[in-house]
Scaffold this motif. Structure first.
Motif, PDB file in Angstrom:
ATOM      1  N   ILE A  31       0.840  -1.197   0.000  1.00 51.20           N
ATOM      2  CA  ILE A  31       0.000   0.000   0.000  1.00 51.20           C
ATOM      3  C   ILE A  31       0.878   1.252   0.000  1.00 51.20           C
ATOM      4  N   ARG A  32       1.925   1.237   0.820  1.00 52.89           N
ATOM      5  CA  ARG A  32       2.834   2.395   0.850  1.00 52.89           C
ATOM      6  C   ARG A  32       3.546   2.561  -0.489  1.00 52.89           C
ATOM      7  N   ASN A  33       3.982   1.464  -1.089  1.00 52.97           N
ATOM      8  CA  ASN A  33       4.642   1.545  -2.390  1.00 52.97           C
ATOM      9  C   ASN A  33       3.690   2.071  -3.469  1.00 52.97           C
ATOM     10  N   LEU A  34       2.435   1.663  -3.399  1.00 54.87           N
ATOM     11  CA  LEU A  34       1.444   2.157  -4.356  1.00 54.87           C
ATOM     12  C   LEU A  34       1.165   3.641  -4.126  1.00 54.87           C
ATOM     13  N   LEU A  35       1.138   4.045  -2.868  1.00 53.15           N
ATOM     14  CA  LEU A  35       0.961   5.468  -2.560  1.00 53.15           C
ATOM     15  C   LEU A  35       2.117   6.279  -3.136  1.00 53.15           C
ATOM     16  N   HIS A  36       3.320   5.790  -2.948  1.00 52.72           N
ATOM     17  CA  HIS A  36       4.509   6.433  -3.501  1.00 52.72           C
ATOM     18  C   HIS A  36       4.414   6.500  -5.032  1.00 52.72           C
ATOM     19  N   THR A  37       3.943   5.425  -5.640  1.00 44.42           N
ATOM     20  CA  THR A  37       3.776   5.376  -7.092  1.00 44.42           C
ATOM     21  C   THR A  37       2.771   6.412  -7.566  1.00 44.42           C
ATOM     22  N   GLY A  38       1.678   6.535  -6.804  1.00 43.99           N
ATOM     23  CA  GLY A  38       0.624   7.465  -7.194  1.00 43.99           C
ATOM     24  C   GLY A  38       1.102   8.895  -7.329  1.00 43.99           C
ATOM     25  N   PHE A  39       2.038   9.279  -6.475  1.00 41.66           N
ATOM     26  CA  PHE A  39       2.541  10.654  -6.525  1.00 41.66           C
ATOM     27  C   PHE A  39       3.516  10.879  -7.677  1.00 41.66           C
ATOM     28  N   GLN A  40       3.877   9.813  -8.383  1.00 41.23           N
ATOM     29  CA  GLN A  40       4.752   9.941  -9.558  1.00 41.23           C
ATOM     30  C   GLN A  40       3.946   9.951 -10.860  1.00 41.23           C
ATOM     31  N   CYS A  41       2.632   9.793 -10.775  1.00 37.12           N
ATOM     32  CA  CYS A  41       1.815   9.625 -11.980  1.00 37.12           C
ATOM     33  C   CYS A  41       1.276  10.962 -12.494  1.00 37.12           C
ATOM     34  N   ASP A  42       0.899  10.950 -13.744  1.00 39.71           N
ATOM     35  CA  ASP A  42       0.438  12.167 -14.421  1.00 39.71           C
ATOM     36  C   ASP A  42      -1.067  12.201 -14.591  1.00 39.71           C
ATOM     37  N   PHE A  96      -4.915   8.920  -9.543  1.00 41.51           N
ATOM     38  CA  PHE A  96      -4.509   7.600  -9.056  1.00 41.51           C
ATOM     39  C   PHE A  96      -5.387   7.261  -7.855  1.00 41.51           C
ATOM     40  N   PHE A  97      -6.250   6.263  -8.016  1.00 41.04           N
ATOM     41  CA  PHE A  97      -7.148   5.831  -6.944  1.00 41.04           C
ATOM     42  C   PHE A  97      -6.500   4.662  -6.205  1.00 41.04           C
ATOM     43  N   LEU A  98      -6.394   4.787  -4.899  1.00 38.25           N
ATOM     44  CA  LEU A  98      -5.790   3.741  -4.079  1.00 38.25           C
ATOM     45  C   LEU A  98      -6.798   3.269  -3.035  1.00 38.25           C
ATOM     46  N   ARG A  99      -7.228   2.016  -3.156  1.00 38.08           N
ATOM     47  CA  ARG A  99      -8.178   1.438  -2.218  1.00 38.08           C
ATOM     48  C   ARG A  99      -7.442   0.834  -1.024  1.00 38.08           C
TER      49      ARG A  99
END
Length: 264
Positions: free
Chosen positions: A96-107, A110-113
């Motif tokens: 979940i933390r890695n996905l959160l980190h990924t979300g902030f790199q996207c253009d 980014f929805f994270l459940r």
């Protein structure tokens, strides 16, 4: 900075859109059961304008303490059809933390459940995950079947497979949109039974995403879906609800054994 907009989910997404237009990447926290209040803004402001932001979908899945109106089982169906979005769910705190980190790199949005509850987090720097990538948690050379799922249920499923020495491959479908097309095509070409486990509503779910992909590629698919039928879920304890809805992990393996006995 943190802004509490209370029950103004629509305003929260509008506010976040304004921040995004001014080169900020905001994080918006919405209850899954309240996400529909901001659907217009998520659609026309965030998604249509392809604005970078991270939308945390809190209380996703069953919420037994919240009562019948608070179950977070509709959000995937609501937002899966929106263009320009990414939708993901991690299996544990680290992912979940890695996905959160990924979300902030996207253009794009980014929805994270993530479900209600507390999880143990290991102390290491977050890592980016390639958008749309799935992974094998158990990868057999010639498996009898494939089990595909996402979220914390994967840990129980993997334990059951390992404890019983079953010849099943288990796939972590951490991205619900976009899916891992290369891995999915690889699985479909093996022509083995697929069992998709979801703790959410079946209609409009990851099952539809997979079926649509198989049809688009002209590939045959044999898939059984374990999820919530076309119904509203009542109040009850988590174990009671999972058992009555047949979305507990035991029911998944019972279904597999039933199909084996019938020669499927």
């Amino acid at each position: 900075r943190s802004y509490d907009l209370r029950l103004g989910e629509d305003l929260a997404v509008d506010f976040a859109s304004g921040l995004s237009l001014n080169e900020k990447i905001p994080f918006v926290s919405l209850y899954s059961s309240d996400l529909q209040r901001a659907y217009d803004q998520l659609n026309h402001d965030a998604a249509k304008m392809k604005l970078p932001m991270v939308i945390g979908i809190d209380h996703s899945g069953l919420d037994p303490e919240g009562g019948s109106s608070n179950h977070g089982i509709f959000d995937i169906s609501l937002i899966r059809s929106l263009p320009n979005i990414i939708l993901a769910q991690g299996k544990d705190a680290d992912e979940i933390r890695n996905l959160l980190h990924t979300g902030f790199q996207c253009d794009r949005p980014f929805f994270l459940r993530y479900p209600k509850g507390n999880l143990l987090l290991n102390d290491h720097a977050p890592e980016s995950i390639p958008v749309g990538s799935w992974e094998y948690l158990i990868n057999k050379e010639d498996p009898q079947l494939y089990i595909i799922s996402y979220g914390s249920a994967l840990l129980k499923i993997s334990k059951m497979v390992l404890d019983n020495n079953l010849n099943y491959s288990v796939v972590n479908a951490r991205f619900i949109k976009p899916i891992d097309e290369a891995l999915m095509e690889e699985i479909l070409k093996k022509k083995k039974p697929i069992y998709l486990y979801t703790g959410d509503l079946i209609k409009g779910s990851l099952a539809d995403e997979i079926m649509e992909f198989a049809v688009s590629k002209g590939l045959r698919i044999s898939m059984s879906v374990q999820g919530i039928d076309d119904t509203y879920v009542k109040h009850g304890s988590l174990s009671e609800l999972e058992t009555s809805l047949r979305i507990d992990v035991k029911s998944l393996f019972d279904k597999i054994e039933e199909d084996k006995a019938k020669g499927r």
